[in-house]
Design an enzyme around this catalytic site. Structure first.
Site, PDB file in Angstrom:
ATOM      1  N   GLU A 110     -61.686  -2.205 -74.752  1.00 18.54           N
ATOM      2  CA  GLU A 110     -62.637  -3.183 -75.293  1.00 18.54           C
ATOM      3  C   GLU A 110     -62.527  -4.483 -74.506  1.00 18.54           C
ATOM      4  OE1 GLU A 110     -63.345  -1.544 -79.822  1.00 18.54           O
ATOM      5  OE2 GLU A 110     -62.136  -3.327 -79.619  1.00 18.54           O
ATOM      6  N   HIS A 226     -70.361 -11.176 -82.990  1.00 21.00           N
ATOM      7  CA  HIS A 226     -70.268  -9.940 -82.202  1.00 21.00           C
ATOM      8  C   HIS A 226     -71.528  -9.846 -81.357  1.00 21.00           C
ATOM      9  CE1 HIS A 226     -69.763  -5.764 -81.109  1.00 21.00           C
ATOM     10  NE2 HIS A 226     -68.566  -5.776 -81.672  1.00 21.00           N
ATOM     11  N   ARG A 272     -65.751 -11.772 -76.301  1.00 21.45           N
ATOM     12  CA  ARG A 272     -66.954 -11.730 -77.151  1.00 21.45           C
ATOM     13  C   ARG A 272     -67.759 -13.015 -77.140  1.00 21.45           C
ATOM     14  NH1 ARG A 272     -64.765  -8.389 -82.315  1.00 21.45           N
ATOM     15  NH2 ARG A 272     -64.747  -6.461 -81.131  1.00 21.45           N
ATOM     16  N   ARG A 368     -60.929 -14.299 -81.373  1.00 20.74           N
ATOM     17  CA  ARG A 368     -60.093 -13.107 -81.549  1.00 20.74           C
ATOM     18  C   ARG A 368     -60.358 -12.060 -80.476  1.00 20.74           C
ATOM     19  NH1 ARG A 368     -61.068  -8.227 -84.058  1.00 20.74           N
ATOM     20  NH2 ARG A 368     -63.049  -8.942 -84.890  1.00 20.74           N
TER      21      ARG A 368
HETATM   22  C1  SIN Z   1     -66.083  -3.269 -82.656  1.00 19.83           C
HETATM   23  O1  SIN Z   1     -65.933  -2.055 -82.802  1.00 19.83           O
HETATM   24  O2  SIN Z   1     -66.744  -3.739 -81.743  1.00 19.83           O
HETATM   25  C2  SIN Z   1     -65.466  -4.191 -83.650  1.00 19.83           C
HETATM   26  C3  SIN Z   1     -64.007  -4.187 -83.563  1.00 19.83           C
HETATM   27  C4  SIN Z   1     -63.464  -5.557 -83.822  1.00 19.83           C
HETATM   28  O3  SIN Z   1     -64.141  -6.405 -84.383  1.00 19.83           O
HETATM   29  O4  SIN Z   1     -62.332  -5.822 -83.406  1.00 19.83           O
END
Ligand code: SIN
Length: 511
Positions: A110, A226, A272, A368
């Site tokens: 991620e 997000h 993010r 975060r």
């Molecule tokens: C996501 O799956 O993008 C969300 C996971 C998160 O907020 O850490």
């Protein structure tokens, strides 16, 4: 009734704390809806832990600190990354079926992680698996669970939190429960915003109850947006996991132009805040209301196996993501701020603990790192329970910040009270992804007037609205005070970080 532990909230933080605490005394879980109504079950991506062969807690720590933009508490972050593997083993023991490949745990990637370190369950159904595993164990154990029971206030005895006053949301009757340790695990406040990935129950109850009880509340200006929530007309907001970008999906505009490389060298896997602001900038420039996330480069069977929930949800709404790009736009997702705690989950109010999204130990700083939130809940929920076993626990061992500020008393006003959509529209437009002095100032005035116009709450919707308005005020006031840009907080009028602002904003209600 008296219990050793009163745990308010039934997401991962509350359930995990309860499952550990039952070994040491009687436990009561209070939850305002049904036990599985919480944000946890919507978590898709997973839970971060440095368990891969090329990974280490030091690398995880470095990424966490870098994402947090100067405000991460390094002691808390070191605890987070070094206790991660042990807490993952606990979750597996509690029945969470983490995915594996060829006998080894499967690790996804991620944004802003230097390694693949995201454990997941059921592909993109990690939160649902965790919630179901923990709640079924809790139901089978000696834990008392009271559903549809809203915590209204903390009750004090000799200067320490000693009980909670509750409202049964179905019968509107009140009851007081006494506890040796009172643990707030009541989740975030994503319902502050018009577009949000959060469940309907995320109304800032933990922060509001704690603030009213005199606990310090910190970092409320840092709301994470997000970058990719599904944007289809008439279809409820639905998270499109960052893990989709982790599998190589590109962000493109309506003409098919990939835009992220011109914003950050990590492109779609930048942190993010950077990706959400880039999309915001693209949308403002084009006048469009969505960009697109394209995962069609992967074989269809891999997409449907790795992202079964997303694949099915989109298909049910007429979109085959193995053939077409997914329309997306940013959505409010996570509150980095909350009830200030030390690394044992103790708040500044003796006898009162907090963990999970409603708490703030500054482990995320101003932004975060993806999939650190589920990890934070289990690491610090465990420490709460450990702390309660010590002789001198929960008796106000957190230094009260001398410079904590109080919200001004809302003055009497003629303004009618808002409804939830009105509040959400104000927060989205004036306290959103990109902020500016004038809109922030207007928002603080409107929120203060709304606070004084609200009648005393007498039912669940009334409590939720009052709690949201208070959290909205704390967020807007902090965002106005912070005259710089840092992490998720971006001020158009102060677009750079400023050294004098490398500090936390703390509120305390001294009334
Ligand atoms: C996501 O799956 O993008 C969300 C996971 C998160 O907020 O850490």
């Amino acid at each position: 009734m008296r219990y050793d532990y009163i745990i308010a909230g039934s997401g991962i933080a509350g359930l995990y704390a309860a499952l550990l605490a039952r070994e040491h005394g009687s436990v009561l879980i209070l939850t305002k809806g049904s036990i599985d109504e919480c944000n946890t079950r919507y978590a898709q991506g997973g839970i971060a832990a440095a368990v891969g062969p090329d990974d280490s807690p030091e690398l995880h720590l470095r990424d966490t600190i870098a994402a947090g933009a100067g405000l991460v508490d390094e002691e808390a972050a070191s605890i987070l990354v070094s206790e991660a593997a042990e807490r993952i083993r606990d979750l597996a023991r509690f029945g969470v079926p983490f995915d594996s490949v060829d006998g080894a745990v499967a690790l996804g990637r991620e944004g802003a992680h230097s390694q693949a370190r995201i454990l997941h369950a059921g592909g993109d159904a990690t939160g649902a698996h965790i919630e179901l595993s923990l709640s079924s164990l809790a139901r089978m154990s000696q834990i008392t669970i009271k559903e549809f029971c809203q915590v209204e206030e903390i009750v004090f005895e000799d200067g320490a939190a000693a009980a909670v006053e509750t409202l049964d949301t179905r019968t509107n009757t009140r009851e007081t429960f006494e506890g040796r340790a009172i643990v707030l695990a009541m989740g975030g406040c994503g319902q502050l915003y018009r577009v949000s990935t959060n469940s309907e129950v995320a109304t800032g109850d933990g922060v509001a109850v704690a603030y009213r009880a005199g606990a310090e509340v910190m970092d409320m200006e840092f709301i994470q947006f997000h970058p990719t929530a599904l944007r289809l007309p008439g279809v409820p907001v639905f998270l499109i996991s960052e893990a989709v970008r982790g599998e190589g999906a590109s962000l493109i505009d309506a003409d098919g132009r990939r835009f992220m490389p011109s914003y950050d060298e990590r492109a779609e896997l930048a942190s993010r805040d950077i990706v959400a602001r880039a999309i915001h900038t693209e949308l403002a420039a084009s006048g469009a209301d969505r960009v697109y996330l394209d995962i069609t480069h992967l074989p269809p069977e891999k997409v449907s196996a790795r992202f079964p929930q997303i694949y099915r949800y989109c298909l049910e709404h007429g979109l085959d993501i193995t053939k077409e790009p997914i329309p997306v736009s940013p959505a409010a997702h996570y509150a980095m701020g909350g009830v200030r705690t030390n690394v044992w989950g103790e708040t500044t109010v003796p006898g009162l603990y907090a963990c999970g999204e409603c708490a703030c130990v500054a482990v995320h700083g101003a932004n975060r790192l993806a999939s650190n939130s589920l990890l934070e809940t289990v690491v610090f929920a465990r420490r709460v329970v450990e702390r309660t076993l010590e002789e001198e626990n929960g008796r106000g061992t957190v230094d009260r910040t001398p410079s904590a500020i109080a919200l001004s008393q809302p003055g009497p006003g003629e303004t009618p009270p808002p409804d939830r959509p009105e509040l959400q529209a104000l927060m989205w437009e004036q306290v959103g992804i990109v902020r500016d002095e004038q809109p922030l100032r207007q928002a603080t005035v409107a929120l203060s007037a709304w606070q004084s116009a609200l009648p005393p709450p007498s039912d669940r919707p009334g409590h939720e609205l009052a709690n949201l308005v208070l959290c909205g005020r704390l967020t807007a006031e902090a965002a106005l005070l912070r005259e710089e840009s840092r992490g998720a907080h971006y001020r158009r009028d102060f677009p750079e970080p400023r050294e004098e602002w490398r500090r936390h904003i703390v509120f305390r209600n001294d009334a």
